[in-house]
Design an enzyme around this catalytic site. Sequence first.
Site, PDB file in Angstrom:
ATOM      1  N   ARG A 209       0.832  -1.205   0.000  1.00 57.06           N
ATOM      2  CA  ARG A 209       0.000   0.000   0.000  1.00 57.06           C
ATOM      3  C   ARG A 209       0.861   1.247   0.000  1.00 57.06           C
ATOM      4  O   ARG A 209       1.965   1.259   0.550  1.00 57.06           O
ATOM      5  CB  ARG A 209      -0.941   0.023   1.202  1.00 57.06           C
ATOM      6  CG  ARG A 209      -0.289  -0.377   2.508  1.00 57.06           C
ATOM      7  CD  ARG A 209      -1.283  -1.204   3.322  1.00 57.06           C
ATOM      8  NE  ARG A 209      -0.808  -1.599   4.630  1.00 57.06           N
ATOM      9  CZ  ARG A 209      -0.279  -2.800   4.892  1.00 57.06           C
ATOM     10  NH1 ARG A 209      -0.113  -3.688   3.931  1.00 57.06           N
ATOM     11  NH2 ARG A 209       0.089  -3.121   6.118  1.00 57.06           N
ATOM     12  N   ASP A 212      -0.171   3.793   4.914  1.00 58.05           N
ATOM     13  CA  ASP A 212      -0.881   3.085   5.982  1.00 58.05           C
ATOM     14  C   ASP A 212      -0.638   3.860   7.274  1.00 58.05           C
ATOM     15  O   ASP A 212       0.515   4.011   7.703  1.00 58.05           O
ATOM     16  CB  ASP A 212      -0.344   1.663   6.098  1.00 58.05           C
ATOM     17  CG  ASP A 212      -1.155   0.813   7.071  1.00 58.05           C
ATOM     18  OD1 ASP A 212      -2.226   1.267   7.497  1.00 58.05           O
ATOM     19  OD2 ASP A 212      -0.693  -0.294   7.403  1.00 58.05           O
ATOM     20  N   ASP A 214      -1.890   4.202  11.276  1.00 56.48           N
ATOM     21  CA  ASP A 214      -2.637   3.579  12.365  1.00 56.48           C
ATOM     22  C   ASP A 214      -2.565   4.436  13.621  1.00 56.48           C
ATOM     23  O   ASP A 214      -1.529   5.027  13.927  1.00 56.48           O
ATOM     24  CB  ASP A 214      -2.061   2.194  12.703  1.00 56.48           C
ATOM     25  CG  ASP A 214      -2.335   1.172  11.619  1.00 56.48           C
ATOM     26  OD1 ASP A 214      -3.405   1.242  10.997  1.00 56.48           O
ATOM     27  OD2 ASP A 214      -1.465   0.288  11.410  1.00 56.48           O
TER      28      ASP A 214
END
Length: 264
Positions: A209, A212, A214
């Site tokens: 990806r 990302d 988080d």
Amino acid sequence: MKICVKGLEISACHGVLDFEKTTEQPFLFDIDMDVDCDDGAREDDIIKTVDYSAVCALVEEVAKEKVRNLIENLARDCAFSILSRFERVTGVTVTVGKPKAPMQCKFGCVYAVFEAKRRDVVLSLGSSMGDRREVLKSAIQKLSEIEGIKIKKVSSFIETPPLGGVAKNNFINCALAAECFLSARELLGAIHAIENELGRRRTLRWEDRTADIDIIFFGNEIIAEDGLAVPHPHYLNRDFVIRPLKEICPEFVCPLTHKAVKDM
């Protein structure tokens, strides 16, 4: 300690209807602040608390700076401005009343209430596609431009192998610590918008990806909701998360494990 201002009246132009945008009407403000001022109370020192006259002046400035459709937006802007300007305020609830709202019914006042808190949040960022370092730099820049987020520290970039057996490329990872006034859901929505803007497409779990991001920690809160779990449920098993965390927030204590990051 709480410091509260009740019934602050300010004349301004806010509303959906055309005449409300040009004709001033009264708005009523209640401002309830959680303030870190135990030392100020003990020492009787105004420097070590919040000057509520300055808070009122700031709210008036925000109320008059532009015309808004919604008092909900006005309450939010006032809350964020107070947290930004006054570091000793750890949380604030702003209630905006509109006693002259143009409604065809008898009423006392219409209110909108917005609550915001000052939290230290920690995010983990990774990229395995494209110019990975530039993607992460762009993500950090976009995060810094969001109202209600102030980045305090960014870790070094590290290269790590992929996990999960789907992604093929190595990742560049980092972490950042920030001060945040947003709710956890609002922060998550902003993160998803940035990931999408940077080209992330969600098809297979664990795949390569572009971006990302988080949420690892959201203050000292423990959240278990559909699509949102904080602290991040897998961070303890991820060296690419722990290594950057030890660099930027070694003393932070996880609310779940009660361990400091430096001891993980």
